[in-house]
Scaffold this motif. Structure first.
Motif, mmCIF file in Angstrom:
data_model
loop_
_atom_site.group_PDB
_atom_site.id
_atom_site.type_symbol
_atom_site.label_atom_id
_atom_site.label_comp_id
_atom_site.label_asym_id
_atom_site.label_seq_id
_atom_site.Cartn_x
_atom_site.Cartn_y
_atom_site.Cartn_z
ATOM 1 N N GLY A 1 40.229 39.208 35.695
ATOM 2 C CA GLY A 1 39.851 39.819 36.965
ATOM 3 C C GLY A 1 38.379 39.628 37.267
ATOM 4 O O GLY A 1 37.991 39.361 38.416
ATOM 5 N N ALA A 2 37.540 39.740 36.242
ATOM 6 C CA ALA A 2 36.099 39.563 36.438
ATOM 7 C C ALA A 2 35.765 38.129 36.830
ATOM 8 O O ALA A 2 34.860 37.894 37.652
ATOM 9 N N LEU A 3 36.467 37.146 36.273
ATOM 10 C CA LEU A 3 36.244 35.749 36.664
ATOM 11 C C LEU A 3 36.520 35.557 38.151
ATOM 12 O O LEU A 3 35.832 34.782 38.835
ATOM 13 N N SER A 4 37.514 36.264 38.671
ATOM 14 C CA SER A 4 37.850 36.154 40.095
ATOM 15 C C SER A 4 36.733 36.696 40.979
ATOM 16 O O SER A 4 36.539 36.234 42.101
ATOM 17 N N THR A 5 35.988 37.687 40.468
ATOM 18 C CA THR A 5 34.882 38.261 41.256
ATOM 19 C C THR A 5 33.612 37.419 41.159
ATOM 20 O O THR A 5 32.693 37.602 41.957
ATOM 21 N N GLU A 6 33.549 36.516 40.151
ATOM 22 C CA GLU A 6 32.373 35.686 39.877
ATOM 23 C C GLU A 6 31.139 36.519 39.546
ATOM 24 O O GLU A 6 30.004 36.076 39.695
#
Length: 451
Positions: free
Chosen positions: A120-125
């Motif tokens: 999920g954090a990767l999706s937020t960058e």
């Protein structure tokens, strides 16, 4: 830590080495009551290893791409690895306190929850969110895997100890990075390729991790897994701190800890610097890089058990010193330099490069007897010694990534490789302090320490 029990009528305990009660698996070095746990470790580490060889460039691309972002990704991985170091210590200490089964459950829960948070954090960058989620997830796999290693050492007899530890690393390395990389080769294009395919491969790896846990959880019922292994009368704080106290009092345990810490550090360091070098700089592409790691560590798998058994026969320290340390240093240099000596992008050059890397993978297995040496260095404090061993095993991830983070900005990739060679030289010197009494299979117990 309790010593290995004799066999029982229901076959739930490990029989004495060489006795008629031993099964075929017992003689190989796989305690029969723990057999499904070995398979569980293989499957769990396969799921954990899916991302190993693309997570660094993946994060760098999420951060914006470029060489500086590789350094930032290395920093994130370094803090993840710091968590694996701490988690590896806790795997040994908490297993002594609670029993390995509970610690394995804690490990899988942390892995699953924070893998979801990481994706999920990767999706937020968001760099802070990626940093935090990945760092906490680092506690997961060592709590699961190294708790099972403690379980092995709680029940296996000393005559089979080297082989048993070898089989553990067959499963551990078989999953990460070997089969994990093969799974990634299939998953990434199946999910569309590129960053999108890599992201969904990370998601799918969760199912593999859970499957490995379930195999071990329901397949192993050996009694030591559910009970306290530490001596009666020791407080929780004494048990948890016992490994640190032991290493401060016993310099040989400290040398063993440092030797194991150095052992696989180059492996994890190369996983950071080589993906971009092999796939992009030298032009072989991501799929061939993943294939390279699978082949290299398949060689490691084939020789883990062999070096464990060899150590039981010719001496644990001798095997570590000459095969593990000297051999791995030579293999590491071959893995780095040969790909640069052959024509970039050529098919035959790739094959030769894989062969060179496989030398490193095979000889890295020469360190396997350290898992038998550590408890032998402190026979009255086996649990504390194994806590330090598991700490070093997980801490190798930290040391490997830390060397990259510190050396690469000024020394480049070549500087990183030679820094690891220097560490191997230090480990070579430390092995002269690792003298232990060692029984030999099929012979009388040998009281003379190894030179």
């Amino acid at each position: 830590m309790s010593t290995a029990p004799s066999t029982t009528s229901d076959g739930s305990a490990v029989p004495t080495a060489g006795s008629a009660q031993e099964t075929f698996l017992d003689r190989l070095g796989i305690p029969h009551p723990l057999r499904w746990g070995f398979i569980g470790v293989l499957v769990f580490m396969t799921g954990n290893g899916v991302e190993t060889n693309f997570v660094s460039p993946h994060m760098a691309n999420v951060f914006g791409g470029g060489d500086e972002m590789i350094n930032l990704a290395a920093t994130v991985i370094t803090f993840y690895a710091l968590s694996t170091l701490i988690g590896s210590y806790l795997a040994g200490a908490l297993s002594d306190l609670w029993g390995p089964r509970r610690v394995m459950l804690l490990g899988v829960l942390i892995w699953v929850v924070f893998q979801a948070a990481f994706v999920g954090a990767l999706s937020t960058e968001s760099v802070p969110l990626i940093f935090a989620a990945y760092m906490v997830r680092g506690f997961g796999f060592p709590l699961f895997a190294f708790s099972f290693l403690v379980w092995i050492n709680a029940v296996v007899h000393k005559e089979r100890n080297g082989a048993a530890v070898g089989w553990f690393y067959v499963m551990f390395t078989g999953g990460m990075p070997t089969i994990g990389s093969l799974v990634a080769i299939g998953m990434i294009p199946a999910f569309g390729g590129g960053l999108f395919g890599e992201r969904w491969a990370m998601v799918a790896s969760t199912a593999i991790v859970v499957a490995g846990f379930l195999i071990a959880w329901f397949g192993v019922r050996e009694e030591h897994g559910s009970r306290r292994l530490a001596p009666a009368g020791e407080s929780a704080s004494q048990v948890i701190l016992s490994g640190v106290v032991l290493s401060l009092k016993n310099k040989r345990v400290m040398y063993g800890f440092l030797t194991r810490l150095i052992n696989t550090a180059p492996q994890f360091g190369m996983f950071i610097i080589l993906p971009t070098v092999i796939a992009e700089t030298l032009g072989w592409g991501q799929s061939r890089w993943l294939l390279m790691t699978s082949v290299i560590f398949a060689g490691n798998i084939l020789f883990n058990a062999a070096f464990g058994a060899l150590g039981d026969r010719i001496g644990w320290t001798t095997t570590v010193r000459w095969f593990g340390i000297v051999g791995s240093a030579i293999g590491l240099l071959l893995w780095w330099y040969v790909p640069h000596w052959v024509p970039a992008g050529s098919d035959w050059g790739f094959v030769v490069s894989v062969i060179a890397g496989t030398v490193f993978g095979i000889l890295l297995a020469g360190f396997v007897p350290l898992g038998a040496i550590m408890p032998a260095l402190a026979p009255s404090h086996k649990g504390a010694a194994m806590a330090m061993y598991t700490t070093a095993a997980g801490g190798a991830t930290f040391l490997g990534s830390a060397v990259v983070a510190v050396v690469r900005p000024w020394g480049g990739n070549v500087g990183v490789v030679w820094a690891f060679v220097v560490l191997y030289a230090l480990a070579f010197l430390m092995t002269f302090a690792l003298k232990v009494e060692q029984p030999r299979v099929g012979k009388k117990a040998l009281a003379a320490a190894e030179a």
